[in-house]
Write a protein that holds these residues in place. Structure first.
Motif, short mmCIF file in Angstrom:
data_model
loop_
_atom_site.label_atom_id
_atom_site.label_comp_id
_atom_site.label_asym_id
_atom_site.label_seq_id
_atom_site.Cartn_x
_atom_site.Cartn_y
_atom_site.Cartn_z
N SER A 171 -4.78 3.31 -3.15
CA SER A 171 -4.68 2.66 -1.85
C SER A 171 -5.59 3.34 -0.84
CB SER A 171 -3.23 2.70 -1.36
OG SER A 171 -3.13 2.31 0.00
N GLU A 194 0.32 4.31 -2.36
CA GLU A 194 0.14 3.96 -3.77
C GLU A 194 -1.16 4.55 -4.29
OE1 GLU A 194 0.23 -0.32 -3.79
OE2 GLU A 194 2.31 -0.33 -4.50
N ASP A 227 0.80 -1.24 0.00
CA ASP A 227 0.00 0.00 0.00
C ASP A 227 0.82 1.28 0.00
OD1 ASP A 227 -2.38 -1.47 0.01
OD2 ASP A 227 -2.41 -1.58 2.20
N ILE A 282 4.64 3.41 -1.49
CA ILE A 282 5.74 3.45 -2.45
C ILE A 282 7.05 3.62 -1.67
CG2 ILE A 282 6.71 4.65 -4.45
CD1 ILE A 282 3.88 5.65 -5.08
#
Length: 237
Positions: free
Chosen positions: A215, A212, A138, A140
């Motif tokens: 998410s 993300e 969920d 980066i």
């Protein structure tokens, strides 16, 4: 002497009482009861309101037809099954149950294992040993070489700071992660917790990693951006 006289007198009394009882029984048996017909109160049939028992033409009386009332039973399945009391049970056949109208969706509960001695490689990525890597779901990953711009326009190494903040949060504590085993090769992607705190949510909330697209953590990233926390603010001193 007195006892003997008393005994003889009692015996004679018993014999006399028995004789009298026998004589009374013979008298009742030999004398029949004599009923006088005039003493009997016999009613006159003409005085009784009796129904007529014959028809006008003198024919025989037909017995009244017997009507049998049966309880109606609703068939559970028309033309297939009904109550055995009112149908022929010889042709009954057991059939398979009807398939359910919709399939029950059973979600398998993921297995959670405890992973020890996590090593923070960057914000969003941890390692266990030399060949096991875990990427948090969920969010980066924030590369360690990333630089951010402060409010005064200067650049600062926010990527390295994000990794440091993740290390401080984990503090070499074990991670509870959704995975099938404690040993694997290469990199996996999953969710992990420290106690009851989701690590991905913590990084997104304090701005050390971005959520993300799509998410559920997008709202936390926007909150950190508005509050100028982590990557969106000034370097922590």
């Amino acid at each position: 002497m007195r006892r003997i006289v008393t005994f003889i007198a009692g015996a004679i009394g018993l014999l006399l009482w028995a004789y009298l009882v026998v004589q009374a029984g013979e008298s009742f048996r030999e004398d029949p009861v004599d009923y006088n017909i005039e003493d009997l109160d016999v009613p006159d049939p003409s005085e009784l309101n009796l129904p007529e028992v014959g028809s006008a033409d003198g024919g025989e009386i037909e017995p009244a037809s017997r009507t049998e009332t049966r309880r109606q039973v609703r068939a559970i399945e028309p033309d297939a099954f009904s109550s055995p009391a009112f149908s022929n049970t010889g042709d009954l056949e057991r059939v398979a149950a009807r398939a359910p109208l919709s399939e029950a969706v059973q979600s398998a509960k993921p297995k959670v294992v405890l992973l020890h001695r996590p090593l923070s490689l960057s914000a969003g990525v941890v390692a266990f040993g030399g060949e096991q890597r875990l990427r948090l779901a969920d969010i980066i990953e924030t590369p360690t070489e990333r630089n951010c711009v402060a409010s005064d326009g200067t650049s600062w190494p926010c990527g390295a700071m994000a990794r440091t903040q993740q290390r401080l949060f984990l503090r070499n504590r074990s991670l509870a992660c959704e995975t099938s085993a404690t040993a694997w090769q290469g990199e996996i992607r999953t969710r992990c917790w420290v106690g009851v705190q989701d690590v991905s949510s913590w990084l997104a909330k304090y701005g050390w990693a971005e959520a993300e697209p799509g998410s559920a953590l997008i709202a936390l990233t926007e909150e950190a951006r508005l509050a100028r926390r982590g990557l969106f603010g000034d370097p922590a001193h």
